[in-house]
Design a protein around this motif. Structure first.
Motif, PDB file in Angstrom:
ATOM      1  N   PHE A 222      42.006 101.659  11.442  1.00  9.58           N
ATOM      2  CA  PHE A 222      40.519 102.023  11.216  1.00  9.58           C
ATOM      3  C   PHE A 222      39.662 100.719  11.627  1.00  9.58           C
ATOM      4  N   SER A 223      40.260  99.429  11.351  1.00  9.82           N
ATOM      5  CA  SER A 223      39.137  98.361  12.004  1.00  9.82           C
ATOM      6  C   SER A 223      39.177  98.337  13.291  1.00  9.82           C
ATOM      7  N   TRP A 224      40.364  98.840  14.189  1.00 13.03           N
ATOM      8  CA  TRP A 224      40.060  98.782  15.350  1.00 13.03           C
ATOM      9  C   TRP A 224      39.089  99.870  16.040  1.00 13.03           C
ATOM     10  N   TYR A 225      39.339 100.968  15.558  1.00 10.19           N
ATOM     11  CA  TYR A 225      38.600 102.147  15.812  1.00 10.19           C
ATOM     12  C   TYR A 225      37.343 101.921  15.502  1.00 10.19           C
ATOM     13  N   CYS A 226      36.908 101.449  14.463  1.00  5.44           N
ATOM     14  CA  CYS A 226      35.434 101.290  14.278  1.00  5.44           C
ATOM     15  C   CYS A 226      34.859  99.999  15.028  1.00  5.44           C
ATOM     16  N   LEU A 227      35.600  99.235  15.112  1.00  3.21           N
ATOM     17  CA  LEU A 227      34.822  98.140  16.091  1.00  3.21           C
ATOM     18  C   LEU A 227      34.564  98.682  17.555  1.00  3.21           C
ATOM     19  N   LYS A 228      35.543  99.445  18.150  1.00  5.46           N
ATOM     20  CA  LYS A 228      35.497 100.130  19.296  1.00  5.46           C
ATOM     21  C   LYS A 228      34.460 101.302  19.529  1.00  5.46           C
ATOM     22  N   TYR A 229      34.316 102.114  18.396  1.00  2.00           N
ATOM     23  CA  TYR A 229      33.509 103.259  18.436  1.00  2.00           C
ATOM     24  C   TYR A 229      32.402 103.421  17.619  1.00  2.00           C
ATOM     25  N   LEU A 230      32.319 102.263  16.468  1.00  8.59           N
ATOM     26  CA  LEU A 230      31.204 102.352  15.472  1.00  8.59           C
ATOM     27  C   LEU A 230      31.042 101.048  15.300  1.00  8.59           C
ATOM     28  N   PRO A 231      30.480 100.114  16.329  1.00  9.14           N
ATOM     29  CA  PRO A 231      30.016  98.765  16.072  1.00  9.14           C
ATOM     30  C   PRO A 231      28.683  98.844  15.596  1.00  9.14           C
ATOM     31  N   GLY A 232      28.451  98.798  14.263  1.00  5.39           N
ATOM     32  CA  GLY A 232      27.069  99.001  13.818  1.00  5.39           C
ATOM     33  C   GLY A 232      26.926  98.337  12.356  1.00  5.39           C
ATOM     34  N   GLU A 233      25.690  98.726  11.721  1.00  2.69           N
ATOM     35  CA  GLU A 233      25.474  98.274  10.430  1.00  2.69           C
ATOM     36  C   GLU A 233      26.502  98.708   9.256  1.00  2.69           C
ATOM     37  N   GLN A 234      26.823  99.982   9.672  1.00  4.51           N
ATOM     38  CA  GLN A 234      27.846 100.623   8.636  1.00  4.51           C
ATOM     39  C   GLN A 234      28.815  99.943   8.447  1.00  4.51           C
ATOM     40  N   THR A 235      29.848  99.473   9.421  1.00  5.53           N
ATOM     41  CA  THR A 235      31.073  98.928   9.423  1.00  5.53           C
ATOM     42  C   THR A 235      30.930  97.517   9.083  1.00  5.53           C
ATOM     43  N   ILE A 236      29.630  97.073   9.333  1.00  6.81           N
ATOM     44  CA  ILE A 236      29.613  95.582   8.919  1.00  6.81           C
ATOM     45  C   ILE A 236      29.408  95.579   7.339  1.00  6.81           C
ATOM     46  N   VAL A 237      28.673  96.335   6.687  1.00  6.74           N
ATOM     47  CA  VAL A 237      28.664  96.303   5.355  1.00  6.74           C
ATOM     48  C   VAL A 237      30.033  96.533   4.671  1.00  6.74           C
ATOM     49  N   VAL A 238      30.897  97.425   5.133  1.00  5.67           N
ATOM     50  CA  VAL A 238      32.297  97.430   4.855  1.00  5.67           C
ATOM     51  C   VAL A 238      33.097  96.454   4.885  1.00  5.67           C
ATOM     52  N   PHE A 239      33.043  95.820   6.097  1.00  4.83           N
ATOM     53  CA  PHE A 239      33.968  94.856   6.175  1.00  4.83           C
ATOM     54  C   PHE A 239      33.583  93.517   5.436  1.00  4.83           C
ATOM     55  N   THR A 240      32.295  93.357   5.300  1.00  7.32           N
ATOM     56  CA  THR A 240      31.857  92.189   4.520  1.00  7.32           C
ATOM     57  C   THR A 240      32.188  92.214   3.147  1.00  7.32           C
ATOM     58  N   LEU A 241      31.985  93.483   2.627  1.00  9.79           N
ATOM     59  CA  LEU A 241      32.311  93.832   1.177  1.00  9.79           C
ATOM     60  C   LEU A 241      34.051  93.629   1.055  1.00  9.79           C
ATOM     61  N   ASN A 242      34.711  94.062   2.230  1.00  9.27           N
ATOM     62  CA  ASN A 242      36.399  93.968   2.135  1.00  9.27           C
ATOM     63  C   ASN A 242      36.631  92.571   2.066  1.00  9.27           C
ATOM     64  N   SER A 243      36.058  91.725   2.990  1.00 11.85           N
ATOM     65  CA  SER A 243      36.424  90.446   3.320  1.00 11.85           C
ATOM     66  C   SER A 243      35.959  89.524   1.711  1.00 11.85           C
ATOM     67  N   ALA A 244      34.956  89.861   1.086  1.00  9.37           N
ATOM     68  CA  ALA A 244      34.668  89.309  -0.184  1.00  9.37           C
ATOM     69  C   ALA A 244      35.727  89.403  -1.099  1.00  9.37           C
ATOM     70  N   VAL A 245      36.214  90.763  -1.332  1.00 13.48           N
ATOM     71  CA  VAL A 245      37.450  91.072  -2.100  1.00 13.48           C
ATOM     72  C   VAL A 245      38.550  90.357  -1.891  1.00 13.48           C
ATOM     73  N   HIS A 246      38.832  90.048  -0.350  1.00 13.80           N
ATOM     74  CA  HIS A 246      39.898  89.344  -0.100  1.00 13.80           C
ATOM     75  C   HIS A 246      39.963  88.027  -0.290  1.00 13.80           C
ATOM     76  N   ILE A 247      38.814  87.333  -0.576  1.00 11.47           N
ATOM     77  CA  ILE A 247      38.685  85.824  -0.817  1.00 11.47           C
ATOM     78  C   ILE A 247      39.193  85.615  -2.493  1.00 11.47           C
ATOM     79  N   ILE A 248      39.172  86.705  -3.254  1.00 11.95           N
ATOM     80  CA  ILE A 248      39.605  87.006  -4.562  1.00 11.95           C
ATOM     81  C   ILE A 248      40.965  87.044  -4.663  1.00 11.95           C
ATOM     82  N   MET A 249      41.595  88.035  -3.682  1.00  5.36           N
ATOM     83  CA  MET A 249      42.897  88.494  -3.540  1.00  5.36           C
ATOM     84  C   MET A 249      43.879  87.326  -3.137  1.00  5.36           C
ATOM     85  N   TYR A 250      43.426  86.564  -1.996  1.00  3.76           N
ATOM     86  CA  TYR A 250      44.182  85.455  -1.351  1.00  3.76           C
ATOM     87  C   TYR A 250      44.255  84.389  -2.095  1.00  3.76           C
TER      88      TYR A 250
END
Length: 266
Positions: A153-181
């Motif tokens: 999904f990260s590949w396809y979203c970067l390729k075909y959906l490079p915009g605000e929508q995915t930026i919000v999603v990957f920022t949220l996910n990366s914030a959670v990964h700070i906690i996880m890792y």
């Protein structure tokens, strides 16, 4: 059925035409899905077949130093991606914001999106470490599905959906990964640090909160397509897929949380 297939074909055509910047095609792994899929297929073959067979009669690798470094790098990597994403989101709320496709913001968004995708590739090492340490019981369906679908999904979203929508999603996910890792990093330090890991269940809780926010955000985009100054240019088909992905993750992680924590306290 015919109308459904026609809907798929129509949306695929729309998505294929949604590539805004041909420069993206010159970046590593982005010209074609072939490279990403080769890495993904190799990963599956190793963690499900080759790896367990190779380790069957061998002693488990310890990998402590490698895992400490890997988890520490992932923490700093996630901090960097989160910072880049938040910077764009803040600009989205500013009076000067017109479109993500303004040159400066567009480049920052694409750059952070590519690093996010690259990070998903490096996270496949988590499973490889499980196999080499003979922790095959941790190579669960949830684990494999989570890593697999996120890479694709990260590949396809970067390729075909490079915009605000995915930026919000990957920022949220990366914030959670700070906690996880951060949790994984402390755990890799050894048993004497186990007393500092009382917040283990908070990792899964943060993931569930993430998916809940993600789901609400995607639904709001369907209901209010101009939310967060977003222009109505995103194929709805991809938004529906992101909603489905969030729902599946909520179900799988909720089931894991119930079996892991609720059952023990019952």
């Amino acid at each position: 059925m015919e109308s459904f297939l026609q809907y798929i074909v129509t949306n695929y055509t729309e998505i294929s035409k949604n590539i805004k910047d041909p420069v993206l095609n010159t970046w590593l792994f982005m010209d074609s899905p072939t490279y990403m899929l080769c890495i993904y297929i190799t990963y599956l073959i190793f963690v499900l077949k080759v790896g367990p067979k190779m380790m069957e009669k061998r002693p488990a690798f310890q990998l402590r130093t490698i895992m400490i470094l890997h988890n520490m790098i992932q923490v700093f990597f996630s901090i960097g991606i989160t910072s880049m994403g938040l910077n764009i989101i803040i600009k989205m709320f500013s009076d000067e914001y017109n479109s993500l496709y303004d040159t400066e913001i567009k480049y920052t968004g694409l750059t952070s999106g590519w690093w996010y995708f690259f990070g998903k590739l490096t996270e496949l090492l988590d499973t490889i470490f499980f196999v080499l340490r003979k922790k095959q019981d941790q190579v669960s369906f949830l684990h494999i599905y989570h890593h697999s679908i996120t890479v694709i999904f990260s590949w396809y979203c970067l390729k075909y959906l490079p915009g605000e929508q995915t930026i919000v999603v990957f920022t949220l996910n990366s914030a959670v990964h700070i906690i996880m890792y951060s949790y994984y990093f402390i755990a890799a330090l050894g048993s004497k640090y186990k007393k500092y890991l009382w917040w283990k269940k908070c990792v899964t809780q943060s993931q569930l909160i993430q998916f809940g926010i993600w789901l609400i955000y995607e639904v709001l985009i369907i209901i209010f397509p101009n939310i967060l100054t977003m222009e109505c240019r995103t194929p709805k088909f991809l938004t529906y897929l992101l909603i489905l992905k969030a729902i599946i993750f909520i179900y799988l992680f909720s089931d894991f949380y119930r079996k892991k924590y609720k059952t023990k306290t019952a």
